[in-house]
Write an enzyme that holds these catalytic residues in place. Structure first.
Site: not given
Lengths: 101, 145
Positions: B48, B52, B107
């Protein structure tokens, strides 16, 4: 990432193998959409039993396919996710809109 | 605090490197004998954080992602993921579940929620135009082996 598609009793079953992340989701998204738009299945079941990793990119992928199927009058189901994948699914609350078996 | 062991590595912000980052962190952490669940949690949180950097920090550009992993006393794992990208103007908003600035890329807006849930502690520092640093900690359980 491998994709295998089969049909059983009116349900299209997509068997995925490998890891779902932001990188692999791009290709999966276009392959699944191509199939849904061409075949217009009543039920699309994605078999998760051979998925060994999934992060929140997989949630985005599932929500996107759920929306597309809904537009086409179909339904999405998620089959046999491993316990660890279930944790990610549960965190997202996606089981409220998609049947997880 | 004493650092028992450490690795640092960097990679260009290519999405193909997301799995490489997970694999590198996993192979380092395995020496601390985590459970299967703990390893899965850490792999997911790293994935994650790195995603990002790629999707948000360096959106439409390419830069460097730096990852530091430390084994600390009391079976604590420390992970830092740093980019020199665009930065986050409002961290509180960015950390809200389902908030995303990239809905067109599907997303889900759950990246920080996953990091928070799967790790014990999460801290995010960011400067607009300078980049973002995510620090995560997790204490591994003491188990049989």
């Amino acid at each position: 990432m491998k994709i295998k598609i089969k049909s059983e009793n009116g349900t299209a079953i997509v068997v995925l193998s490998g890891e779902i992340d932001h990188h692999t989701a791009k290709n999966l998204r276009s392959e699944l959409d191509k199939f849904v738009i061409t075949m217009q299945p009543e039920v699309l079941a994605i078999d998760f039993s051979n998925i060994t990793f999934m992060d929140s990119s997989g949630i985005g992928l599932i929500i996107g396919r759920y929306k597309l199927l809904k537009e086409c009058g179909g339904q999405l189901e998620i089959h046999s996710p491993q316990p660890y994948i279930r944790r990610v699914l549960k965190l997202s609350g996606i089981e409220r809109i998609v049947k997880i078996i | 605090m004493e650092i028992l062991n450490e690795i640092k590595f960097s990679m260009p912000s290519l999405s193909v490197n997301e799995s490489a980052a997970r694999a590198a962190v996993s192979s380092f952490i395995i020496q601390a004998d985590p459970t299967v669940e703990e390893l899965a949690d850490i792999r997911t949180a790293v994935s994650e954080a790195v995603t990002n950097c790629i999707v948000h920090g360096y959106r439409n550009t390419q830069g460097k992602i730096e990852i530091t992993v430390r084994l600390m006393p009391n079976r604590e794992i420390y992970i830092k993921v740093k980019d020199n990208g665009c930065g986050i103007p409002d961290i509180k908003q960015a950390m809200e579940p389902l908030f995303t600035t990239a809905p067109e890329e599907e997303r889900s807006g759950l990246g920080f929620s996953v990091m928070e849930s799967f790790m014990d502690r999460l801290s995010v520092t960011s400067k607009v135009g300078r980049g973002t640093t995510v620090t995560m900690r997790k204490r591994l359980s003491i188990h049989g082996s």
